[in-house]
Scaffold this active site. Sequence first.
Site, PDB file in Angstrom:
ATOM      1  N   ASP A   1       2.961  -4.684   1.235  1.00  0.00           N
ATOM      2  CA  ASP A   1       2.255  -5.910   0.859  1.00  0.00           C
ATOM      3  C   ASP A   1       3.219  -7.080   1.037  1.00  0.00           C
ATOM      4  O   ASP A   1       4.252  -7.154   0.374  1.00  0.00           O
ATOM      5  CB  ASP A   1       1.793  -5.808  -0.600  1.00  0.00           C
ATOM      6  CG  ASP A   1       0.790  -6.883  -0.976  1.00  0.00           C
ATOM      7  OD1 ASP A   1       0.384  -7.661  -0.094  1.00  0.00           O
ATOM      8  OD2 ASP A   1       0.412  -6.949  -2.163  1.00  0.00           O
TER       9      ASP A   1
ATOM     10  N   GLU B   1      -1.373  -6.784   4.347  1.00  0.00           N
ATOM     11  CA  GLU B   1      -1.095  -5.510   3.683  1.00  0.00           C
ATOM     12  C   GLU B   1      -1.699  -4.351   4.472  1.00  0.00           C
ATOM     13  O   GLU B   1      -2.680  -4.513   5.211  1.00  0.00           O
ATOM     14  CB  GLU B   1      -1.619  -5.497   2.243  1.00  0.00           C
ATOM     15  CG  GLU B   1      -3.097  -5.697   2.101  1.00  0.00           C
ATOM     16  CD  GLU B   1      -3.567  -5.542   0.658  1.00  0.00           C
ATOM     17  OE1 GLU B   1      -3.082  -4.636  -0.050  1.00  0.00           O
ATOM     18  OE2 GLU B   1      -4.425  -6.338   0.244  1.00  0.00           O
TER      19      GLU B   1
END
Length: 359
Positions: free
Chosen positions: A14, A109
């Site tokens: 992420d 992500e």
Amino acid sequence: MSDAPSPRKIIHIDMDAFYASVEQRDNAELRGRPVAVGSAEARGVVAAASYEARAFGVRSAMPSITARRRCPELVFVRPRFDVYRTISHQIRAIFADYTPLIEPLALDEAYLDVTEDLRGLGSARAIAQEIRARIRAEIGLTASAGVSYNKFIAKLASDQNKPDGLCVIPPAKGPSFVAALPVARFHGVGPVTARRMAALGIETGEDLRGQSLDFLRAHFGSHADYLHSAARGVDERPVRPDRPTKSIGAERTFDHNLADPGEIAAAIDHVAEAAWERVMRSGERGRTVTLKFRRADFRTFTRARSLADPVAGRAQFAAIGHSLMTRELPVEGGVRLLGLTLSGILDPEERDQPVLPLD
């Protein structure tokens, strides 16, 4: 000798405050300052906030006027989605050096299945460390990573030590890790569900694990099986590379039924902001807007409109939602849930065609 399969090795990467971090990377004057990517106009919305802005309580999907009130020194920057998309492709090229099993969730992500150690680095931890180091060195941005034996826990872990952090949860520690977390951290448990759980005495993963499947089904319906498994650290979903996106959206369940047209209109604006923020993060474009609403008697309805061209922006997305809802008013007993989604997602070769913005 056991025939049980070895646990998967899953990494969730992420990027840290992706859009805002790109703007700070590319403009030295923004570094160290509270930055919001989005529109500063009265009806604008924050698409992303730097960590300096988050310290003041500024968050994505927040109305810009609220963000400015919380942080008077906030610097607004117009989003550059073509740049974010290009950088996202560069990051995914790094991922591809370690595994072909990559499931992007958005521009910033993705899940990676690194059960097979293609580069002989010895562990999923080492793979995550090398990927993060390469992102920093080659792209000039930081990423956080969660490493575990399934997608559910890997995603939770990536948020554990943000920003620029790494968290590894091995199988033996998965259930205890989940047990200690607030249920509000669980993916799929929104504020309304979290409040309903709190009213039932469920505030942590351990509290949730203490409930029977029958109890959860009685209170949370079709969501119960997921909650029952998640509370035990169980998630059998594989990483699915190149999974086609069918729709992107958001929905909200209200504490009281909405009957007043003004209340309903305000709720649609709020849902449209949350949904469009997810659309922007995904980098996708689509032609169909679908309104979902649930009446007080729990009957659920959907209404949709498809366009010849992709939806041009949040304002058009919200306007279509308002138009679809207006046709249904008044709603008998009021509205207890509203949702808006974008579908009719363009194929990759169509995605980069220019779209003329609407005024």
